[in-house]
Design a protein around this motif. Structure first.
Motif, mmCIF file in Angstrom:
data_model
loop_
_atom_site.group_PDB
_atom_site.id
_atom_site.type_symbol
_atom_site.label_atom_id
_atom_site.label_comp_id
_atom_site.label_asym_id
_atom_site.label_seq_id
_atom_site.Cartn_x
_atom_site.Cartn_y
_atom_site.Cartn_z
ATOM 1 N N ILE A 133 0.449 -1.125 0.189
ATOM 2 C CA ILE A 133 -0.332 -0.432 -0.566
ATOM 3 C C ILE A 133 0.894 1.417 0.353
ATOM 4 N N LEU A 134 2.122 1.070 0.731
ATOM 5 C CA LEU A 134 2.689 1.754 1.337
ATOM 6 C C LEU A 134 3.824 2.491 -0.902
ATOM 7 N N VAL A 135 3.815 1.644 -1.243
ATOM 8 C CA VAL A 135 4.097 1.343 -2.419
ATOM 9 C C VAL A 135 4.115 2.221 -3.364
ATOM 10 N N MET A 136 2.976 2.212 -3.256
ATOM 11 C CA MET A 136 1.162 1.904 -3.943
ATOM 12 C C MET A 136 1.018 3.696 -4.291
ATOM 13 N N LEU A 137 1.071 4.015 -2.806
ATOM 14 C CA LEU A 137 0.558 5.398 -2.610
ATOM 15 C C LEU A 137 2.037 6.447 -3.208
ATOM 16 N N ALA A 138 3.507 6.197 -3.118
ATOM 17 C CA ALA A 138 4.556 6.574 -4.076
ATOM 18 C C ALA A 138 3.943 6.729 -4.660
ATOM 19 N N LEU A 139 3.945 5.531 -4.903
ATOM 20 C CA LEU A 139 3.657 5.520 -6.982
ATOM 21 C C LEU A 139 2.735 7.008 -7.525
ATOM 22 N N VAL A 140 1.345 6.428 -7.136
ATOM 23 C CA VAL A 140 -0.315 7.306 -7.406
ATOM 24 C C VAL A 140 0.209 8.697 -7.384
ATOM 25 N N THR A 141 0.718 9.196 -5.950
ATOM 26 C CA THR A 141 1.251 10.745 -6.015
ATOM 27 C C THR A 141 1.988 11.282 -6.872
ATOM 28 N N SER A 142 3.023 10.547 -6.858
ATOM 29 C CA SER A 142 3.954 11.525 -8.287
ATOM 30 C C SER A 142 3.744 11.028 -8.763
ATOM 31 N N TRP A 143 3.086 10.141 -9.663
ATOM 32 C CA TRP A 143 2.129 10.282 -10.941
ATOM 33 C C TRP A 143 1.457 11.565 -11.156
ATOM 34 N N MET A 144 0.286 11.553 -10.020
ATOM 35 C CA MET A 144 -0.722 13.219 -9.838
ATOM 36 C C MET A 144 -0.130 14.049 -10.139
ATOM 37 N N ALA A 145 1.699 14.081 -9.433
ATOM 38 C CA ALA A 145 1.415 15.876 -9.008
ATOM 39 C C ALA A 145 2.109 15.741 -10.224
ATOM 40 N N GLY A 146 3.621 15.131 -10.813
ATOM 41 C CA GLY A 146 3.672 15.091 -12.853
ATOM 42 C C GLY A 146 2.673 15.266 -13.991
ATOM 43 N N SER A 147 1.590 15.058 -13.702
ATOM 44 C CA SER A 147 -0.174 15.402 -14.402
ATOM 45 C C SER A 147 0.030 16.502 -14.272
ATOM 46 N N TRP A 148 -0.268 16.836 -13.080
ATOM 47 C CA TRP A 148 -0.875 18.341 -12.040
ATOM 48 C C TRP A 148 -0.347 19.651 -13.130
ATOM 49 N N LEU A 149 1.044 19.375 -13.188
ATOM 50 C CA LEU A 149 2.301 20.519 -13.002
ATOM 51 C C LEU A 149 2.082 20.453 -15.418
ATOM 52 N N ARG A 150 2.500 19.298 -15.280
ATOM 53 C CA ARG A 150 2.173 19.448 -17.109
ATOM 54 C C ARG A 150 0.963 20.334 -17.177
ATOM 55 N N TRP A 151 0.279 19.662 -16.800
ATOM 56 C CA TRP A 151 -1.212 20.719 -17.180
ATOM 57 C C TRP A 151 -1.391 21.710 -16.974
ATOM 58 N N VAL A 152 -0.552 22.507 -16.445
ATOM 59 C CA VAL A 152 -0.362 24.208 -16.152
ATOM 60 C C VAL A 152 0.549 24.785 -16.867
ATOM 61 N N ILE A 153 1.381 23.890 -17.178
ATOM 62 C CA ILE A 153 2.410 24.365 -17.688
ATOM 63 C C ILE A 153 2.195 24.539 -19.220
ATOM 64 N N ARG A 154 0.812 23.276 -20.017
ATOM 65 C CA ARG A 154 0.262 23.614 -20.803
ATOM 66 C C ARG A 154 -0.425 24.752 -21.288
ATOM 67 N N ARG A 155 -0.718 24.442 -20.394
ATOM 68 C CA ARG A 155 -2.150 26.179 -20.502
ATOM 69 C C ARG A 155 -1.332 27.102 -20.436
ATOM 70 N N GLY A 156 0.195 27.394 -20.656
ATOM 71 C CA GLY A 156 1.089 29.104 -20.678
ATOM 72 C C GLY A 156 0.318 29.326 -19.244
ATOM 73 N N GLU A 157 -0.157 28.878 -18.148
ATOM 74 C CA GLU A 157 -0.232 29.331 -16.833
ATOM 75 C C GLU A 157 1.303 30.044 -16.096
ATOM 76 N N ARG A 158 1.407 30.213 -15.497
ATOM 77 C CA ARG A 158 2.635 30.865 -14.632
ATOM 78 C C ARG A 158 2.261 29.429 -13.049
ATOM 79 N N LEU A 159 3.378 29.258 -12.851
ATOM 80 C CA LEU A 159 3.212 27.977 -11.991
ATOM 81 C C LEU A 159 3.455 29.535 -10.245
ATOM 82 N N MET A 160 3.924 29.948 -10.530
ATOM 83 C CA MET A 160 3.786 31.465 -8.979
ATOM 84 C C MET A 160 4.487 32.667 -9.549
ATOM 85 N N PRO A 161 4.301 33.812 -9.007
ATOM 86 C CA PRO A 161 5.093 34.917 -9.437
ATOM 87 C C PRO A 161 6.343 34.947 -9.033
ATOM 88 N N GLY A 162 6.800 35.408 -10.398
ATOM 89 C CA GLY A 162 8.033 35.622 -10.776
ATOM 90 C C GLY A 162 8.668 34.126 -11.235
#
Length: 445
Positions: A391-420
């Motif tokens: 369960i802990l191994v799969m938790l690590a894998l799934v949450t890493s996948w989710m984080a990467g997918s979110w950040l990739r989606w934000v960048i592809r939309r042309g949004e900034r990640l934070m001020p600066g």
């Protein structure tokens, strides 16, 4: 006495080659699918382990990985060596200094994302009985600590790799997250070291045992981050230091082994020692030499030992028989919601905008390598059983996948990640080896 029979050596080398090839190929495919490489490397172990090969072709699995009595121990040694190098490499990324403009954000995230999710995980064990997931050590307090850490932990290597793949490693956002993650995970490793000490006490847990564990752990932390760098700065470059003059990299690998060994003798944890050996090296050397140590260890480690470590983690999983899907989904939901709400709420409280707060919350949810390390160490100490390890191994894998997918989606939309980062120029990673092979240039693949 120190030899391995010829037939056994041939069998072992073939098994290592099969596992390493699968780890690299599946890791490469994962990256092509915009998935963290570590997921592919663990999947190699799942494919060749009891989850797939062992289920459908058990004789082939046993012949490949359990062909002689000491083969499992040899894989265990390679895996532990890979883990030590991963922790050492993570320690080399330690960053205690923030830019003045980022100090307020970093300090707030460190405090909130360390303490509050940890407390949430601890409170969870009061409304839900974790006893069914106890390992052979039968140490309930240590199990509760591991559960609390699993809710709070963040991945340094995986989130750094995600940033590199996206070409944003130079951004303000990436610098803040990486600095926060390193300090954050060192604090959580203190808690894991305490859990390890409780297991080694072999007795009733009372205030005295707990205070002793905390004292030894924090004392070792102080020695490695203050006293050891001070000493190394004074002895490393001396002419009488034959070890350093004989081998630059060998000298720091020796420090890694010695500090890890001392941590083991103190019953803290060997891997905690490896992490602090990296931190001590970072605090000792000027940036140019620190980069040289990091580059020297990275090439071999990430080509051989670390992929094997993650693949061996997959070998230890039996998702076909020892994995509760329903409980896993609930655990992922609780862990993700807790970290997201804490980081988002903290960022909003210090007047970050909504998108920046969401981006920071998503990045802090990537549990990746440290999440897998947590499960591996806890399982090897007997704190958790096979089911919770999965369960802990799969938790690590799934949450890493989710984080990467979110950040990739934000960048592809042309949004900034934070001020600066409004005018951020994407800087992709260096070309692949195939880019330098005649006939395989871009457009001809």
């Amino acid at each position: 006495m120190f030899s391995l029979a010829g037939a056994d050596l041939v069998r072992f080398l073939f098994a290592v080659a099969a596992l390493l090839a699968a780890a690299h190929v599946l890791g490469y495919i994962a990256e092509r699918l915009a998935i963290p490489r570590v997921i592919g490397e663990v999947s190699a172990g799942l494919l060749l382990g009891p989850t797939v090969l062992g289920m459908w072709f058990p004789n082939a699995f046993h012949a490949l990985f359990l062909g002689f009595s000491s083969e499992g121990s040899l894989f265990g040694f390679l895996s532990q060596l890979g883990l030590m190098l991963l922790m050492f490499h993570s320690g080399l990324k330690f960053q205690a200094r923030f830019e003045a403009s980022d100090l307020r954000i970093g300090a707030a995230i460190i405090a909130a994302s360390t303490v509050l999710p940890f407390l949430a995980g601890w409170l969870l064990t009061m409304v839900w009985d974790p006893a069914p997931f106890l390992g052979p050590a039968n140490q309930l307090t240590a199990l509760k600590i591991v559960i609390a850490i699993s809710i709070a932990v963040t991945s340094i290597p995986v989130i750094s790799k995600i940033f590199a793949d996206l070409g944003i490693l130079h951004s303000r956002f990436a610098k803040v997250i990486v600095a926060v993650a390193v300090v954050h995970d060192i604090l959580l490793w203190v808690a894991l070291a305490v859990a390890s000490s409780l297991v080694s006490s072999h007795g009733q847990v009372d205030a005295g045992v707990l205070l002793k564990s905390l004292g030894v752990t924090f004392g070792f932390l102080a020695a490695c981050t203050v006293a050891l760098p001070w000493m190394l700065r004074r002895v490393t470059s001396r002419r009488v230091n034959v070890l350093f003059r004989a081998s630059f990299l060998g000298y720091f690998l020796l420090i890694l082994l010695l500090i890890s060994d001392i941590a083991g003798y103190l019953k803290v944890d060997v891997m905690y020692g490896a992490l602090l050996a990296g931190v001590a090296t970072k605090l000792t050397l000027p940036e140019r030499l620190r980069e040289r140590v990091e580059a020297s260890t990275r090439d071999l480690s990430f080509s051989l030992f670390i992929p094997l470590y993650f693949a061996v983690v997959g070998l230890q999983l039996d998702l076909a028989h020892q994995f509760s899907v329903g409980f896993f989904l609930l655990y992922v939901l609780f862990a993700t919601a807790t970290q997201t709400l804490v980081v988002y709420g903290t960022c909003r409280a210090i007047r970050c905008d909504r998108l920046t707060s969401l981006n920071l919350a998503a990045a802090m949810n990537a549990r990746g390598g440290p999440g897998i390390v947590l499960s591996t160490v806890a399982y090897s100490l007997g704190i958790i059983n096979q089911n919770f390890f999965a369960i802990l191994v799969m938790l690590a894998l799934v949450t890493s996948w989710m984080a990467g997918s979110w950040l990739r989606w934000v960048i592809r939309r042309g949004e900034r990640l934070m001020p600066g980062d409004e005018h951020l120029v994407i800087q992709r990673a260096t070309p692949e080896p195939t880019d330098w092979v005649p006939g395989l240039e871009t457009g001809q693949r």
